[in-house]
Enzyme design. Sequence first.
Site, PDB file in Angstrom:
ATOM      1  CD  GLU A  24       0.561 -47.003-131.804  1.00 48.36           C
ATOM      2  OE1 GLU A  24       1.479 -46.203-131.620  1.00 48.36           O
ATOM      3  OE2 GLU A  24       0.729 -48.157-132.222  1.00 48.36           O
ATOM      4  CG  ASP A  25      -0.546 -44.742-135.601  1.00 52.52           C
ATOM      5  OD1 ASP A  25      -0.324 -44.484-134.407  1.00 52.52           O
ATOM      6  OD2 ASP A  25       0.291 -45.258-136.358  1.00 52.52           O
TER       7      ASP A  25
END
Length: 701
Positions: free
Chosen positions: A76-77
Amino acid sequence: MPSIDTLADRLSSYLGPDQVDLVRRAYFYAEQAHDGQRRRSGEAYVTHPLAVASILADMHMDHQSLMAAMLHDVIEDTGIAKEALVTQFGETVAELVDGVSKLTQMNFETKAEAQAENFQKMAMAMARDIRVILVKLADRLHNMRTLEVLSGEKRRRIAKETLEIYAPIANRLGMHSMRVEFEDLGFKAMHPMRAERIRAAVRRARGNRKEIVGRIEESLTHCLEHEGMQGDVTGREKHLYSIYRKMRGKRKAFNEIMDVYAFRIIVDKVDTCYRVLGAVHNLYKPLPGRFKDYIAIPKANGYQSLHTTLFGMHGVPIEIQIRTHEMEEMANNGIAAHWLYKSNEEAPKASHARARQWVKGVLEMQQRAGNSLEFIESVKIDLFPDEVYVFTPKGRIMELPKGSTAVDFAYAVHTDVGNTCIACRIDRRLAPLSEPLQSGETVEIVSAPGARPNPAWLNFVVTGKARTHIRHALKLQRRSESVNLGERLLNKALAGFDSHLERIPGDRLQAALVEYRLDSPEDLLEDIGLGNRMAYVVARRLLSSDGEQAHGSEGPLAIRGTEGLVLSYAKCCTPIPGDPIVGHLSAGKGMVVHLESCRNIEDVRNNPEKCIQLSWAKDVTGEFNVELRVELEHQRGLIALLASSVNAADGNIEKISMDERDGRISVVQLVVSVHDRVHLARVIKKLRALKGVVRITRVRA
């Protein structure tokens, strides 16, 4: 904050050296991936995955879960693809990480919809591997512990979501310790002042209670020694959120809740639990009706224990829980207590089977739900903590949420049983389907092959499964009825142009579907049946190049009384077979049948796009309500006289109300169900024959 070395030391107590090395490798990979990223508090971002892994290590989770915890924000990051994780750490770990990752790429209308979609994705991943939810819960727990760096509004939003979804999931999976921490942290974030007040009051009360707690503990320990039994006796603290909930829900004062003294007795085996129960009942008198045996019948989340309430010294109530060490471990860590993946040969534990069953149910709801918000509403309903236990006629135990009815029970047995259910027997007596079930009752469902769910069931069912399946069945039923009515309306409109749906060329129909942005002819017919499109307008569009003016050669559309959900009868003028009628097309509702003389449709009666001429079919079936106004001289037993007269004419009184006009004359409003006008005439004739009847009128708009 723990370092990777201290975590590795803890892990080596239950994992092999190779597995500990894999967890280390995942940590260093995450450290590199998150390099330069910081949390709101200013710490390096990698401290968060490390803390999540540390929470899972306390539960003795397997190495793959710990690796997924280290890597859970990488996709996600940091922009690292799932495929890269598959190459580095294998398919299983990558799947777990993907399951835990949130949906950040999608833009939703509202925050609620985004949360619902996230949860839906998580439900899918949980069905593949239940460890996803454990990593997700640990992730949420660390976020809750470090909430204070966020703004007030964000804190409250996250706390609300935790209390509504994550705490109940922890409870559903039997993870008591985590649920308590979720609730207390959520309570503190949502209502900081209330939490502080209750905490201060508990601290004061604890000091005052110390002596009594010590004396009760001593007498219980002495009692066990006297009977020659081994057991650990400990006082049990009520947590802040449960005190707050009881104060609000049960309208109790703080002192009333704190007046109850709670203890837990942990013993070595199940047999000893029952012997200890006998001993404490001998020591203090038990309160009738307050004993619960969750060992013989465990809760839905696998929780097992004996619960009893006693009258202690000076009449103080004492709540006691008696359980084994294994049950204590299970109560605190639930599904994580004996982790299945440690050895594949091990038979699945009951708690694991229960959790899988629940996840399977969640997945089924997800497939049936209309949208993500409807799905999350069903899941919230399904996370009720209190259960009732009822029996099937063959003696099988079914666990249902508190307040469940026979319809919930029918859907819990099987979807088809729920869909075709028409009546029930509770403990062999016929009972209403809406009656809430009590623990220990035997429930038998009476079903009929052609029966269909009733929309009124949605007012009293409590389980998510029942609600989702009823909605799904009603949608399908409504669609088929809408398509059917739509086809009749369109053919009626086409007949005015000397045409028929079967004579319309396929390419012209396809062109109309493209123009209306619909996928199939059924969608178009459904739209017409629901009143979203006018049959007259669609007919003109389908005949656009060669359609002449309407001749009106076809008579009015015949109403059979079996059209179902898409055809309703106006409450303002209550039409019945034999009355001259028109149909008003109302968007989303389908067709509403009115009397021709009804004032409510005066404005649109001559508009062919809004109103359609109707007639009653010769074979019309069903019962129709009519409102009558009866003026008669006041006399004793008035209602009974009217009821017996209506009954004698095979009518049925649906509703009755009376207002006295003066001392002598009474005015009675009756709603009577009849088959047609001839039947209504028979009912009125019977009523006229009554002594003292002055006037009978049919009430219309």
